[in-house]
Design a protein around this motif. Structure first.
Motif, mmCIF file in Angstrom:
data_model
loop_
_atom_site.group_PDB
_atom_site.id
_atom_site.type_symbol
_atom_site.label_atom_id
_atom_site.label_comp_id
_atom_site.label_asym_id
_atom_site.label_seq_id
_atom_site.Cartn_x
_atom_site.Cartn_y
_atom_site.Cartn_z
ATOM 1 N N THR A 1 0.812 -1.213 0.000
ATOM 2 C CA THR A 1 0.000 0.000 0.000
ATOM 3 C C THR A 1 0.849 1.268 0.000
ATOM 4 O OG1 THR A 1 -1.758 -1.154 1.184
ATOM 5 C CG2 THR A 1 -1.780 1.260 1.289
ATOM 6 N N PHE A 2 1.884 1.295 0.808
ATOM 7 C CA PHE A 2 2.651 2.529 0.970
ATOM 8 C C PHE A 2 3.861 2.642 0.053
ATOM 9 C CE2 PHE A 2 0.009 2.289 4.704
ATOM 10 C CZ PHE A 2 -0.461 3.591 4.773
ATOM 11 N N THR A 3 4.191 1.560 -0.659
ATOM 12 C CA THR A 3 5.297 1.634 -1.633
ATOM 13 C C THR A 3 4.789 1.592 -3.066
ATOM 14 O OG1 THR A 3 5.640 -0.762 -1.776
ATOM 15 C CG2 THR A 3 6.878 0.438 -0.067
ATOM 16 N N LYS A 4 3.550 1.157 -3.241
ATOM 17 C CA LYS A 4 2.942 0.979 -4.562
ATOM 18 C C LYS A 4 3.693 -0.084 -5.375
ATOM 19 C CE LYS A 4 0.668 3.900 -8.003
ATOM 20 N NZ LYS A 4 0.606 5.270 -8.526
ATOM 21 N N ARG A 5 4.223 -1.076 -4.667
ATOM 22 C CA ARG A 5 4.931 -2.197 -5.306
ATOM 23 C C ARG A 5 4.332 -3.504 -4.824
ATOM 24 N NH1 ARG A 5 9.024 -0.632 -9.088
ATOM 25 N NH2 ARG A 5 9.675 1.419 -8.400
ATOM 26 N N LYS A 6 4.313 -4.468 -5.678
ATOM 27 C CA LYS A 6 3.852 -5.812 -5.340
ATOM 28 C C LYS A 6 5.068 -6.706 -5.112
ATOM 29 C CE LYS A 6 -0.672 -5.476 -6.753
ATOM 30 N NZ LYS A 6 -1.449 -5.160 -5.608
ATOM 31 N N PRO A 7 4.929 -7.748 -4.303
ATOM 32 C CA PRO A 7 6.054 -8.652 -4.074
ATOM 33 C C PRO A 7 6.587 -9.286 -5.359
ATOM 34 C CG PRO A 7 4.338 -9.056 -2.463
ATOM 35 C CD PRO A 7 3.777 -8.097 -3.469
ATOM 36 N N LYS A 8 5.743 -9.411 -6.361
ATOM 37 C CA LYS A 8 6.150 -10.011 -7.634
ATOM 38 C C LYS A 8 6.586 -8.972 -8.668
ATOM 39 C CE LYS A 8 5.341 -14.331 -6.661
ATOM 40 N NZ LYS A 8 6.369 -15.337 -6.693
ATOM 41 N N ASP A 9 6.794 -7.711 -8.231
ATOM 42 C CA ASP A 9 7.262 -6.660 -9.127
ATOM 43 C C ASP A 9 8.556 -7.113 -9.798
ATOM 44 O OD1 ASP A 9 8.819 -4.059 -9.775
ATOM 45 O OD2 ASP A 9 6.806 -3.337 -9.301
ATOM 46 N N LYS A 10 8.752 -6.703 -11.045
ATOM 47 C CA LYS A 10 9.936 -7.146 -11.791
ATOM 48 C C LYS A 10 11.247 -6.679 -11.176
ATOM 49 C CE LYS A 10 9.409 -3.339 -15.012
ATOM 50 N NZ LYS A 10 9.036 -2.951 -16.357
ATOM 51 N N MET A 11 11.209 -5.679 -10.312
ATOM 52 C CA MET A 11 12.445 -5.218 -9.673
ATOM 53 C C MET A 11 12.943 -6.187 -8.600
ATOM 54 S SD MET A 11 11.434 -2.086 -7.079
ATOM 55 C CE MET A 11 13.009 -1.984 -6.267
ATOM 56 N N PHE A 12 12.056 -7.056 -8.139
ATOM 57 C CA PHE A 12 12.431 -7.981 -7.076
ATOM 58 C C PHE A 12 12.931 -9.300 -7.661
ATOM 59 C CE2 PHE A 12 9.059 -5.340 -4.970
ATOM 60 C CZ PHE A 12 9.960 -4.538 -4.309
ATOM 61 N N SER B 1 16.811 6.144 4.181
ATOM 62 C CA SER B 1 16.483 6.315 2.762
ATOM 63 C C SER B 1 15.031 5.979 2.460
ATOM 64 C CB SER B 1 17.405 5.423 1.920
ATOM 65 O OG SER B 1 18.752 5.708 2.173
ATOM 66 N N ILE B 2 14.176 6.129 3.430
ATOM 67 C CA ILE B 2 12.783 5.713 3.303
ATOM 68 C C ILE B 2 12.075 6.410 2.147
ATOM 69 C CG2 ILE B 2 11.830 7.377 4.958
ATOM 70 C CD1 ILE B 2 10.771 3.710 4.423
ATOM 71 N N ILE B 3 12.488 7.610 1.829
ATOM 72 C CA ILE B 3 11.852 8.359 0.742
ATOM 73 C C ILE B 3 11.969 7.606 -0.581
ATOM 74 C CG2 ILE B 3 13.860 9.770 0.166
ATOM 75 C CD1 ILE B 3 10.267 11.060 0.365
ATOM 76 N N GLN B 4 12.952 6.723 -0.701
ATOM 77 C CA GLN B 4 13.140 5.951 -1.928
ATOM 78 C C GLN B 4 12.061 4.897 -2.144
ATOM 79 O OE1 GLN B 4 17.081 4.298 -2.048
ATOM 80 N NE2 GLN B 4 18.057 6.270 -1.702
ATOM 81 N N VAL B 5 11.406 4.467 -1.079
ATOM 82 C CA VAL B 5 10.403 3.407 -1.213
ATOM 83 C C VAL B 5 8.967 3.905 -1.111
ATOM 84 C CG1 VAL B 5 11.965 1.624 -0.376
ATOM 85 C CG2 VAL B 5 10.402 2.704 1.224
ATOM 86 N N ILE B 6 8.753 5.075 -0.564
ATOM 87 C CA ILE B 6 7.386 5.583 -0.385
ATOM 88 C C ILE B 6 6.789 5.973 -1.736
ATOM 89 C CG2 ILE B 6 5.979 7.441 0.603
ATOM 90 C CD1 ILE B 6 7.900 7.539 2.953
#
Length: 119
Positions: free
Chosen positions: A26-37, A54-59
């Motif tokens: 919800t707060f990163t707008k990323r899914k666990p299966k995102d291609k970056m992971f 560096s939290i601003i990088q994930v929000i």
């Protein structure tokens, strides 16, 4: 790591894990299966590596609209919420916080945020 179905059992520990992942999504707008992971980098690891400095990088940037100086308070609030998410997703199920503790932590974060933004 996929918690649900790992051993074919459903438990309150897996509920907490799922809730923690949902908070991070919800707060990163990323899914666990995102291609970056990859095998080396998971959603949880990415958030953990960026907290707190560096939290601003994930929000999700859509959550940080400039509204009269509230950006820093929003960052602090979201950082606290993501920390709860990490506490829900520790690798050892017995070390995870339970749903009552999650609720208390989120209520405390909410009250602090409201207090901080009150005129």
């Amino acid at each position: 790591m996929l918690e649900y179905g790992l051993e074919g059992l459903v438990s309150t520990s897996s509920d907490a894990y799922s809730f923690g992942i949902t908070l991070m999504e919800t707060f990163t707008k990323r899914k666990p299966k995102d291609k970056m992971f990859t095998e080396e980098l998971s959603l949880r690891r990415w958030v953990q590596d960026c907290l707190p400095d560096s939290i601003i990088q994930v929000i999700d940037v859509d959550l940080l609209h400039h509204e009269g100086g509230l950006v820093q308070r929003k960052i602090e609030c979201i950082s606290s919420i993501l920390q709860v998410g990490l506490s829900c997703t520790t690798y050892v199920p017995e070390e995870r916080i339970n749903m009552k503790e999650i609720l208390r932590a989120l209520q405390k974060i909410k009250l602090q945020f409201i207090k901080d933004i009150a005129p």
